[in-house]
Design a protein around this motif. Sequence first.
Motif, short mmCIF file in Angstrom:
data_model
loop_
_atom_site.label_atom_id
_atom_site.label_comp_id
_atom_site.label_asym_id
_atom_site.label_seq_id
_atom_site.Cartn_x
_atom_site.Cartn_y
_atom_site.Cartn_z
N ALA A 7 186.40 37.50 18.93
CA ALA A 7 185.78 38.38 19.93
C ALA A 7 184.27 38.31 19.73
O ALA A 7 183.77 38.71 18.69
N HIS A 175 175.45 40.64 26.08
CA HIS A 175 175.93 41.81 25.37
C HIS A 175 177.37 42.19 25.71
O HIS A 175 177.84 43.25 25.33
N MET A 177 181.29 41.55 25.24
CA MET A 177 182.19 40.88 24.30
C MET A 177 183.35 40.24 25.06
O MET A 177 183.95 40.88 25.92
N GLU A 178 183.63 39.00 24.74
CA GLU A 178 184.73 38.30 25.38
C GLU A 178 185.51 37.50 24.34
O GLU A 178 185.08 37.36 23.20
N ARG A 179 186.63 36.96 24.78
CA ARG A 179 187.44 36.10 23.92
C ARG A 179 186.76 34.73 23.85
O ARG A 179 186.39 34.15 24.87
N LEU B 23 184.58 48.14 21.76
CA LEU B 23 184.60 46.87 21.03
C LEU B 23 185.83 46.76 20.12
O LEU B 23 186.48 45.72 20.04
N GLY B 26 188.82 46.23 22.22
CA GLY B 26 188.74 44.88 22.78
C GLY B 26 189.10 43.82 21.76
O GLY B 26 189.88 42.91 22.03
N GLU B 27 188.54 43.95 20.58
CA GLU B 27 188.79 42.94 19.55
C GLU B 27 190.27 42.96 19.13
O GLU B 27 190.87 41.89 18.96
N ILE B 30 192.21 41.19 21.76
CA ILE B 30 192.03 39.73 21.66
C ILE B 30 192.93 39.20 20.54
O ILE B 30 193.64 38.20 20.71
N TYR B 35 193.27 38.54 26.93
CA TYR B 35 191.89 38.24 27.37
C TYR B 35 191.19 39.57 27.57
O TYR B 35 191.79 40.52 28.08
N VAL B 36 189.94 39.62 27.18
CA VAL B 36 189.25 40.91 27.13
C VAL B 36 187.78 40.78 27.51
O VAL B 36 187.16 39.74 27.27
N GLN B 37 187.26 41.84 28.11
CA GLN B 37 185.81 42.04 28.16
C GLN B 37 185.56 43.44 27.62
O GLN B 37 186.30 44.36 27.96
N ALA B 38 184.55 43.60 26.80
CA ALA B 38 184.16 44.93 26.32
C ALA B 38 182.65 45.00 26.37
O ALA B 38 181.97 44.12 25.83
N PHE B 39 182.13 46.01 27.06
CA PHE B 39 180.68 46.07 27.19
C PHE B 39 180.22 47.51 27.41
O PHE B 39 180.86 48.28 28.08
N GLU B 61 193.12 34.88 31.96
CA GLU B 61 191.66 34.77 31.82
C GLU B 61 190.97 35.69 32.83
O GLU B 61 191.38 35.78 33.99
#
Lengths: 394, 194
Positions: A7, A175, A177-179, B23, B26-27, B30, B35-39, B61
């Motif tokens: 991540a 900024h 976070m992605e895979r 985060l 999200g982690e 994953i 599939y993830v987005q964290a912001f 995805e």
Amino acid sequence: MEKTIVAKTGNEAMAEAMRQINPDVCAAYPISPATEILQIFAGFVHDGKVKTNLIAVESEHSAMSASMGSAAAGARTMTATSSQGLMLMHEVLFIAAGMRLPIVMADVNRAVSAPINIHCDHSDTMAQVNSGWIQIFSENSQEAYDTMIQAVRIAEHKDVMLPTMVTTDGFIISHGMERLEMYPDAEVTKFIGDYKGPYNVLDIKNPITAGSIVLTDYYLEFRKANRVAMANAKQVILDVGREFGKVFGREYGLIDTYKCEDADFIVVCMGSTAGTTKSVVDELRAEGVKAGLLKIRVYRPFPAQEIAAALGKAKAVAVLDRAESLSNQAGPVATEIKSGLFDAGVRVPFASYIYGLGGREIFKEDIRKVYTDLKNLAEGKAVIETAKYIGLKE
Amino acid sequence: MAKDMIEIRWHGRGGQGAKTAALLLGEAAINAGKYVQAFPEYGPERMGAPVASYDRISDKEIFIHSPVIAPDTVLVLDETLIDSVDVCQGLPEDTGVLVVNTPFNKEEVAVRLKWKGKKLYTIDASRIAQASFGKPIPNTPMIGALIGITNLMPIDAFIEDTKKKLEKKFKSKPEVIEGNLKAIKTAYEEVKKQ
């Protein structure tokens, strides 16, 4: 090959790529939103994970000057910056390109002052399009990581020898976070190979002059040589992208077409918005609309012929620019595409848009409206104003 | 068309760990193969000021790179926010999941929020955190509650992932690790009873 799924934010991904590339020198000055890249990389230097000589300079002008010096002395050199930092480098960017120094730089795309704004648009990179640097945009963290690795090979190729910048969209990618799929350090080391710079000004056995004065006698020829190098870069980028695909499983080209083959309506854009547009294309396709996306990955050298070929059969085309040229014409990307279409003898109903300046959000709904505009344009029901602003508060 | 992506919004105050929560979740997702987005939302952050952060989680995805405007789930880390921030914005009343960290019961919270949605959950995550590891930091138990409500991923997978992460960060403080894991489990079980 064993890939590690992690991540990571865009900045972390770029810093990891720099760690694996392990450059000889990194000269840099921090600026938001690129600061993290250097902060993380400085940690790698401190922890002895890289052998890099990290030079903390007093400005971006100095960062690029020191990068030039080290590259001219035969060192693999990298740096990172954004926005006003890139603007301050402007003068030196031309010199690095003119001296054919294969510096690789991460640029996190951010608006430029005034007004002061820290969020994403492409104005900083667009202000450097004539500097002679190769410019490659990334849609997401994975592309940023992959492209940093490829950039070393592209910049240092003997037929190219040009500095290269790899960009991400500020905050959205830097900024977020992605895979991320990471490759083993040893495989990256193998892929990039040993550094073979253009020359070494410190090699006293083979003394040379670099960056000297050239007047009416040969300046024109120097510029032509840079033009040839930029033209060569096209094939090199394709070759490196293909080889990267073979080794790491993800192939890269100059442009990326998504459902364009039979598309009636094609939207062209760069960076993270290409991803959002992809999801709109999927929705529209499910509704029976033949929508397509053309993502420009490589902006310098500009893939004019490839773009013209991909757009030639569409009923209408829209270009979304995340920068203003303030020329009272379309934005920079749309203008270049128009020029390429003219040369290719392609005449297609064409609409240009400006969006996302200073980080203004762009939603799927906004992009759907663009496709609706294109349908109306193709059917002769609407005239789209040049450089129509998306999401403008009125 | 069935929604194949979950969108989550976190509300907190600067310093409360809203970004870390996004985060962390999200982690873990994953590592569970998603599939993830964290912001986080970037604005003028200050300690104590209202902040928001986001997760997108999917089996496929994720291409979209726009802000989250219509979340499926909202988590509120600080209940004092519900009187000043529109935490329900964009949350669909029929299907939206709303989780509030509060000592009050959900009837009281629903009245304060003027929220008629059925999927409202309250959990006293700060108390659970205080009791488990001696600090009222609600983000890990809130994730425990979220997983209890949504079955986003197996709770054991999240606990295992968090354990690994905390072991790196709190090598010399095993009580922090154990306490956090206990808090996650407690919140997970408490919310299951609702």
